[in-house]
Design an enzyme around this catalytic site. Structure first.
Site, PDB file in Angstrom:
ATOM      1  N   GLU A   1       0.823  -1.215   0.000  1.00 17.92           N
ATOM      2  CA  GLU A   1       0.000   0.000   0.000  1.00 17.92           C
ATOM      3  C   GLU A   1       0.852   1.258   0.000  1.00 17.92           C
ATOM      4  OE1 GLU A   1      -2.828  -0.470  -0.806  1.00 17.92           O
ATOM      5  OE2 GLU A   1      -3.307  -2.494  -0.130  1.00 17.92           O
TER       6      GLU A   1
ATOM      7  N   GLY B   1      30.400 -21.590   2.047  1.00 13.53           N
ATOM      8  CA  GLY B   1      30.458 -22.314   3.312  1.00 13.53           C
ATOM      9  C   GLY B   1      31.230 -23.607   3.185  1.00 13.53           C
TER      10      GLY B   1
ATOM     11  N   ASN C   1      30.188 -11.129 -10.993  1.00 14.56           N
ATOM     12  CA  ASN C   1      29.517 -10.217 -11.923  1.00 14.56           C
ATOM     13  C   ASN C   1      30.543  -9.453 -12.745  1.00 14.56           C
ATOM     14  OD1 ASN C   1      30.432  -8.179 -10.080  1.00 14.56           O
ATOM     15  ND2 ASN C   1      28.565  -8.409  -8.877  1.00 14.56           N
TER      16      ASN C   1
ATOM     17  N   GLY D   1      35.584 -20.076  -2.086  1.00 16.70           N
ATOM     18  CA  GLY D   1      34.748 -21.260  -2.030  1.00 16.70           C
ATOM     19  C   GLY D   1      34.560 -21.829  -0.635  1.00 16.70           C
TER      20      GLY D   1
ATOM     21  N   GLY E   1      34.423 -27.923   0.847  1.00 15.41           N
ATOM     22  CA  GLY E   1      33.623 -28.568  -0.171  1.00 15.41           C
ATOM     23  C   GLY E   1      34.226 -28.473  -1.556  1.00 15.41           C
TER      24      GLY E   1
ATOM     25  N   ASP F   1      39.032 -10.840 -11.331  1.00 18.69           N
ATOM     26  CA  ASP F   1      38.593 -11.413 -10.066  1.00 18.69           C
ATOM     27  C   ASP F   1      39.725 -12.109  -9.318  1.00 18.69           C
ATOM     28  OD1 ASP F   1      35.858 -10.744 -10.762  1.00 18.69           O
ATOM     29  OD2 ASP F   1      35.974 -12.407 -12.173  1.00 18.69           O
TER      30      ASP F   1
ATOM     31  N   GLY G   1      39.718 -22.599  -1.718  1.00 14.63           N
ATOM     32  CA  GLY G   1      39.698 -23.113  -0.359  1.00 14.63           C
ATOM     33  C   GLY G   1      39.939 -24.610  -0.327  1.00 14.63           C
ATOM     34  N   ALA G   2      39.437 -25.276   0.705  1.00 14.15           N
ATOM     35  CA  ALA G   2      39.611 -26.719   0.837  1.00 14.15           C
ATOM     36  C   ALA G   2      38.713 -27.446  -0.156  1.00 14.15           C
ATOM     37  CB  ALA G   2      39.295 -27.150   2.264  1.00 14.15           C
ATOM     38  N   GLY G   3      38.983 -28.721  -0.376  1.00 19.75           N
ATOM     39  CA  GLY G   3      38.181 -29.512  -1.291  1.00 19.75           C
ATOM     40  C   GLY G   3      38.744 -29.486  -2.699  1.00 19.75           C
TER      41      GLY G   3
END
Length: 792
Positions: free
Chosen positions: A140, A324, A333, A341, A344, A355, A360-362
């Site tokens: 409204e 995470g 973008n 990252g 995972g 960029d 990271g890990a994984g």
């Protein structure tokens, strides 16, 4: 007091479909009247103030209106003041005249213009963020500021919002809960309504009142609770969905407008598989259990949506994202993003801009839009960082810095970081003479054989690329004022000239394989370019070079032979029994000469047999070694003296002081078989460990594979095996004990070809050490210096 003015269409249906046709000009006041008398003589309405049952708006709806006003101030440059319970441009109250629900009047220069009325048949005291009552306040108030229903035509351009955006995911002004949903009533779950104005609303409000780029204009970190859905901005909790009750009221359903500064979506507290997209208008999913249920089997496509750009201004883009511990998909973008990252197996797409990507890990993958050949790739061994530089016009993927990423996905294939590093290693095409022709990735460099680096080969101001011309590079040598470069195509040759910086200047034209011009070049290049078994022009004047390894050159002039110093000048003629040795005089072929104390040693070959003659300092025969078998230690010992692989076994000399047989001696380590066992001996001399498996020495024929190479690596050795067209690589510790293997590798695989550089061998027999010509469409690389691979 503000006045109402007309607005014009924009020709953008996403905007025009929400513009009623008027807006406020000047400072806009709003209030919550407690008395009907505040409205005075009320024109243009439905008699709401004088209808029996008029009352002030419930405090819960007043809180919702204040929240909505704050959002509009954050989105726009509208000047808004609060006038308590007094008269104002926008007055908000409750009246039975507004039954059954609520409505508002567009901005207008009449008494009722801009006023908001809530009916009395619904219990608006239940308003909490994320439910129907609360979102009604946003809806409204949108009308009061000049927004119409998105599903209806009319307004400035007589258009509705396009169907794909006519639902609660894009605008609170729609009667549809989901795209294509009914107009007969909302179907959202209790706390499944938008918590903010959505992307189309924000853009329409900014079209009316301008965009506010001071909102969260500094460094801003956005986080959300995985259990309650509450948003935190720089650690400060915001109004929570359902009042933070959690459970079924833990939904996240909002659009973020951030006017400037450095902004981050930090989802490091999530364990779910995140889908984060930083593009304008895009949505991100943090948790499927936190998605709003829109009814009839439909869920919102995201938890958080990004606002559109206003007039293309990128200041409102979110800069960074942190994933995470799950396996996340993160998309950047058009600006420079920092994308992390976390744990995972993450997939990260930087998109436009330069960029910074940290997997990271994984086991993580960085994704690029072009073919591998579209990028110049380098590696900094100190920071363990790849630089991925888009070479296409406009550099659509920018120049990214990438760490902790195990795979790189290009449009034409995916390559591991290990294979990529292998391709970055320099590949020596030839190193005869004083200059070495080195291929690094897809480019070429002229490096001194003695050590150090030389210029990059360039044509027309740009580096010469692999496959650029329908010719193969076969040699280079430094000359006065620059370099000469040899090319071959079939039975034809050419020689190019460059300046000292490796820039092409001119060419010698096309040269026939048997032409004197090409053969004359052979002496300069220290190579048998045309493969006729001799270096130079066969002539009685200049002589034909049979070999020029070591310090002496064996030269045939006419039918006779001479021992000339490689460094220049002339030496003695080869004589036997007081007369010159003549071509064809003996049923043996001359293959080499070298100066020794008191004279010369001369090598001969006949089939698989060899012999070595000795001469005095005048080239006169004095004695010989007798006939030597090709695999004898005596002949192999002579190889070191002659600087040649006389017997063609791929090694020079006897590599084992224990009398073992060298299988290969490329690189720094020699694979030596002694009896039925194998040893890893340094090529420079001395002994190395014995090859062992399961605590016992590896024996000949113990496995159905053939040993073909070894090389020392950090922490131990890598050992190459072959069986038919298949290969494998084993790893050992420093004592030669087996620890692991690379699995079975196809002969044409990029992984095997990357291993070739490490082993200094053409393992698969394709004629190239490292990636073959078939990989010409692979990544484009640059030269190595000081432990790093740097862009030229």
């Amino acid at each position: 007091m503000a006045t109402s003015v007309n607005v014009s269409a924009t020709s953008n249906a996403d905007i025009d479909g929400l513009l009623a046709g008027t807006k406020w000009s000047g400072t806009i006041s709003y209030s919550f009247p407690t008395s009907a008398s505040t409205y005075g003589s009320y024109s243009g309405g439905n008699g709401e103030p004088t209808t029996s049952g008029f009352s002030a708006a419930p405090v819960q709806m007043q809180a919702a209106i204040n929240y909505a006003i704050a959002l509009i101030q954050g989105y726009t440059n509208a000047s808004i003041t609060f006038n308590g319970s007094g008269s104002a441009d926008i007055m908000v109250a409750q009246s039975p005249a507004a039954n059954p629900t609520s409505y508002a009047y567009y901005p207008g220069n009449y008494a009722a213009g801009g006023d908001v009325w809530f009916g009395t048949q619904y219990d608006y005291t239940q308003a909490k963020l994320g439910n129907y009552y609360f979102t009604t306040a946003l809806h409204e108030l949108g009308h009061a500021f000049g927004l119409k229903h998105s599903q209806e035509t009319g307004g400035v351009a007589n258009v509705a919002v396009p169907t794909a955006h006519d639902d609660s995911e894009y605008t609170v002004m729609s009667y549809r809960s989901y795209v294509g949903g009914p107009l007969t009533g909302y179907t959202n779950e209790q706390y499944g309504y938008p918590e903010t104005y959505m992307a189309n609303d924000i853009l329409a409000l900014q079209t009316l009142y301008g965009a506010n780029y001071t909102t969260q204009g500094g460094t801003t970190v956005y986080t959300w609770s995985p259990t309650t859905g509450q948003e935190f901005i720089n650690g400060v909790g915001q109004l929570a969905d359902g009042g933070g009750a959690g459970g079924s009221a833990n939904r996240i359903y909002e659009t973020v407008w951030d006017g400037g500064g450095v902004d981050t979506y930090d989802l490091s507290n999530y364990t779910t598989n995140l889908s984060i997209n930083l593009n304008p208008g895009a949505s991100s999913v943090f948790s499927t259990t936190q998605l709003a249920y829109l009814g009839n089997g439909h869920y919102a496509s995201g938890n958080v949506y990004n606002a559109y750009l206003y007039n293309g201004d990128t200041r409102s883009l979110i800069d960074n994202a942190t994933g995470g511990s799950g396996s996340d998909a993160i998309v950047g973008n058009a600006i420079a993003n920092v994308l992390k990252g976390g744990g995972g197996n993450d997939t990260i797409t930087g998109g436009g801009g330069s960029d910074t990507i940290d997997g990271g890990a994984g086991t993580d993958t960085a994704v690029y839009s072009g073919n591998g050949a579209n990028y110049a790739i380098s590696y900094n061994s100190t920071t363990h960082t790849f630089t991925i530089d888009d070479q296409r016009a406009g550099s659509p993927d920018g120049v990214d810095l990438v760490t902790n990423v195990e795979y790189f996905q290009f449009a034409d294939g995916t390559i591991s970081d290990t294979a990529l590093l292998g391709q970055l290693a320099p590949h020596v095409i030839e190193s005869l003479g004083y200059t070495s022709l080195v291929e690094v990735g897809s480019n070429y460099f002229f490096n001194p054989v003695a050590g150090g680096s030389g210029p990059e080969f360039s044509y027309g101001g740009a580096p010469v690329a692999q496959g650029q011309f329908a010719w193969s590079l076969i040699g280079v040598e430094a000359i006065t004022g620059g370099y000469e470069v040899a090319w071959k195509s079939g039975s034809q040759f050419t020689v190019w000239y460059t300046d000292n910086n490796g820039n092409y200047m001119s060419s010698a034209g096309v040269l026939a394989a048997n032409g004197n011009t090409l053969q004359a070049f052979e002496t300069s290049f220290h190579q048998d370019l045309n493969g006729d078994g001799a270096i130079g022009v066969p002539s009685s004047a200049g002589g034909m070079v049979i070999e020029s390894y070591g310090s002496m050159s064996l030269v045939q002039t006419g039918s006779n032979y001479f021992f000339h110093p490689v460094a220049g000048g002339s030496g003695p003629e080869f004589s036997y029994g007081g007369a010159p040795v003549a071509q064809g005089q003996f049923a043996w072929s001359l293959i080499g000469v070298e100066a020794i104390t008191g004279g010369y040693e001369v090598a001969w070959k006949s089939g698989s047999q060899f012999t070595v003659w000795y001469t005095d300092s005048n080239g006169n025969y004095t004695s010989n070694s007798g006939v030597l078998a090709a695999n004898s230690n005596t002949l192999q010992a002579f190889e070191t003296s002659f600087h040649q692989d006389l017997n063609g076994d791929g090694a020079i000399g006897v590599s084992s002081s224990a009398g073992g047989t060298p299988i290969e001696s490329f690189g720094s380590t020699s694979l030596v078989q002694a009896g039925s066992n194998y040893f890893f001996n340094p090529v420079a001399g001395g002994s190395g460990p014995e090859f062992r498996y399961g605590g016992a020495a590896v024996a000949q024929d113990q496995f159905a594979w053939s040993l073909i190479g070894v090389e020392a690596i950090t922490g131990g050795y890598e050992v190459a095996w072959k069986s038919g067209s298949q290969f494998t690589v084993w790893y050992t510790d420093n004592n030669g004990n087996y620890t692991s293997n690379a699995g079975v590798l196809a002969g044409n695989s990029s992984t095997l070809q990357a291993f070739e550089t490490s082993f200094h061998q053409d393992l698969n027999g394709d004629g190239v050490v490292g990636p073959s010509a078939a990989s010409a469409n692979g990544p484009h690389f640059v030269e190595a210096h000081h432990g790093d691979f740097i862009l030229r």
